[in-house]
Write a protein that holds these residues in place. Structure first.
Motif, PDB file in Angstrom:
ATOM      1  N   GLU A 147     -12.076  11.892   7.445  1.00 28.00           N
ATOM      2  CA  GLU A 147     -11.708  12.492   6.169  1.00 28.00           C
ATOM      3  C   GLU A 147     -10.189  12.570   6.041  1.00 28.00           C
ATOM      4  OE1 GLU A 147     -13.787  16.088   4.118  1.00 28.00           O
ATOM      5  OE2 GLU A 147     -12.047  16.887   5.219  1.00 28.00           O
ATOM      6  N   ILE A 148      -9.680  12.164   4.880  1.00 25.84           N
ATOM      7  CA  ILE A 148      -8.224  12.137   4.656  1.00 25.84           C
ATOM      8  C   ILE A 148      -7.891  13.136   3.546  1.00 25.84           C
ATOM      9  CG2 ILE A 148      -6.240  10.708   4.045  1.00 25.84           C
ATOM     10  CD1 ILE A 148      -8.014   8.274   4.805  1.00 25.84           C
ATOM     11  N   SER A 149      -7.005  14.074   3.861  1.00 26.13           N
ATOM     12  CA  SER A 149      -6.540  15.056   2.875  1.00 26.13           C
ATOM     13  C   SER A 149      -5.032  14.921   2.716  1.00 26.13           C
ATOM     14  CB  SER A 149      -6.884  16.480   3.311  1.00 26.13           C
ATOM     15  OG  SER A 149      -8.283  16.633   3.455  1.00 26.13           O
ATOM     16  N   VAL A 154      -8.749  16.570  -0.560  1.00 23.38           N
ATOM     17  CA  VAL A 154      -9.417  15.416   0.030  1.00 23.38           C
ATOM     18  C   VAL A 154      -9.253  14.217  -0.897  1.00 23.38           C
ATOM     19  CG1 VAL A 154     -11.612  14.474   0.824  1.00 23.38           C
ATOM     20  CG2 VAL A 154     -11.059  16.885   1.253  1.00 23.38           C
ATOM     21  N   ARG A 155      -8.758  13.088  -0.333  1.00 22.52           N
ATOM     22  CA  ARG A 155      -8.500  11.896  -1.146  1.00 22.52           C
ATOM     23  C   ARG A 155      -9.329  10.681  -0.715  1.00 22.52           C
ATOM     24  NH1 ARG A 155      -3.663  12.114  -4.031  1.00 22.52           N
ATOM     25  NH2 ARG A 155      -4.469  10.173  -4.927  1.00 22.52           N
ATOM     26  N   ARG A 157     -11.884   8.571   2.670  1.00 22.57           N
ATOM     27  CA  ARG A 157     -12.226   8.404   4.083  1.00 22.57           C
ATOM     28  C   ARG A 157     -11.708   7.057   4.577  1.00 22.57           C
ATOM     29  NH1 ARG A 157     -15.629  11.884   6.521  1.00 22.57           N
ATOM     30  NH2 ARG A 157     -16.465  13.565   5.245  1.00 22.57           N
ATOM     31  N   ARG A 173      -3.574  15.081   6.417  1.00 27.65           N
ATOM     32  CA  ARG A 173      -4.441  15.579   7.503  1.00 27.65           C
ATOM     33  C   ARG A 173      -5.664  14.681   7.603  1.00 27.65           C
ATOM     34  NH1 ARG A 173      -8.814  19.018   8.682  1.00 27.65           N
ATOM     35  NH2 ARG A 173      -8.471  20.346  10.530  1.00 27.65           N
ATOM     36  N   ILE A 174      -5.972  14.274   8.841  1.00 31.05           N
ATOM     37  CA  ILE A 174      -7.104  13.383   9.105  1.00 31.05           C
ATOM     38  C   ILE A 174      -8.024  14.075  10.105  1.00 31.05           C
ATOM     39  CG2 ILE A 174      -7.789  11.127  10.006  1.00 31.05           C
ATOM     40  CD1 ILE A 174      -5.051  10.106   9.112  1.00 31.05           C
ATOM     41  N   THR A 183      -2.381  15.926  11.926  1.00 31.70           N
ATOM     42  CA  THR A 183      -1.572  16.263  10.749  1.00 31.70           C
ATOM     43  C   THR A 183      -0.241  15.529  10.847  1.00 31.70           C
ATOM     44  OG1 THR A 183      -2.598  18.452  10.574  1.00 31.70           O
ATOM     45  CG2 THR A 183      -0.518  18.118   9.425  1.00 31.70           C
TER      46      THR A 183
END
Length: 230
Positions: A147-149, A154-155, A157, A173-174, A183
């Motif tokens: 997951e990518i934020s 959240v933007r 995966r 953040r992954i 981070t």
């Protein structure tokens, strides 16, 4: 006897003889005279044709305002429309009034707005162009689907490319199941440039051995049975 006298009747006076007007012969202007007249008229017209623009130009220069438009970046192109203008290097000579301004530079949002030139002789306008959003390509190892934020939102995966990220600093953040989250602080260049972020995730798990006396005890992890001892 007196001498005979010759008696003759007195001559009658004749009235004045009327004057006879003799018509003069008409002679048109010579070709030379006509050419001279034509040349004079053409000269006057030609002088007016050249003099009028000079007078208008002098009037414009005397009444125009000097306008300097400053941009960041300085490489931006400037277009000014809506009236008579003269560009001298980095300045415009225009009269007071309203004009349409367009400022453009590759990789930046264009500026299009109305520019109002006032009565002051020297005027300056400053404009700062905003960079277009950037793009970020994110890949993770040894697993995908992390997951990518970005800035807490959240933007997507991994692996993926995230578009429309504002230029400037951001926090990425992954997180993936059974791996420690990562981070990173990243500076997005913007201007529609694609950047790459490769992240190696560290496992958040390990092999654990359990023994018990007597053996055969059931081992639970988070209320889930995972095996029996040993």
């Amino acid at each position: 006897m007196p001498a005979d006298t010759d008696h003759r009747p007195e001559e009658t006076k004749r009235p004045d003889t009327p004057r006879v007007i003799t018509p003069a012969r008409f002679e048109p202007l010579s070709t030379t005279d006509r050419r001279a007249t034509t040349h004079i008229r053409a000269g006057v017209i030609l002088a007016a044709v050249f003099l009028l623009p000079a007078l208008l130009a002098a009037w414009f220069v005397l009444t125009a305002k000097s306008v300097y438009i400053s941009t960041k970046p300085v490489t931006a192109s400037i277009e000014l429309s809506g009236g008579v203008k003269v560009r001298l290097a980095d300045r415009f000579l225009v009269r007071s009034g309203t004009y349409q301004l367009k400022i453009d530079n590759p990789g930046y949002f264009p500026i299009m707005e109305t520019l109002r030139v006032g009565p002051d002789q020297d005027q300056e306008f400053d404009f700062v162009l905003q960079r277009l959003p950037g793009r970020l390509r994110v890949a993770t190892t040894p697993v995908d689907n992390a997951e990518i934020s970005i800035d807490g939102v959240v933007r997507g995966r991994s692996p993926t490319t995230i578009d429309d990220i504002d230029a400037g600093p951001h926090i990425v953040r992954i997180a993936a199941e059974r791996y420690f989250p990562v981070t990173r602080d990243i500076q997005i260049e913007g201007k529609d440039i694609e950047q790459t972020l490769d992240v190696s995730l560290t496992p958040a798990w390990a092999d654990v051995s359990f023994s018990s006396t007597p053996p055969g005890a059931t081992v639970y992890v988070d209320d889930e049975a995972v095996g029996q001892t040993p």
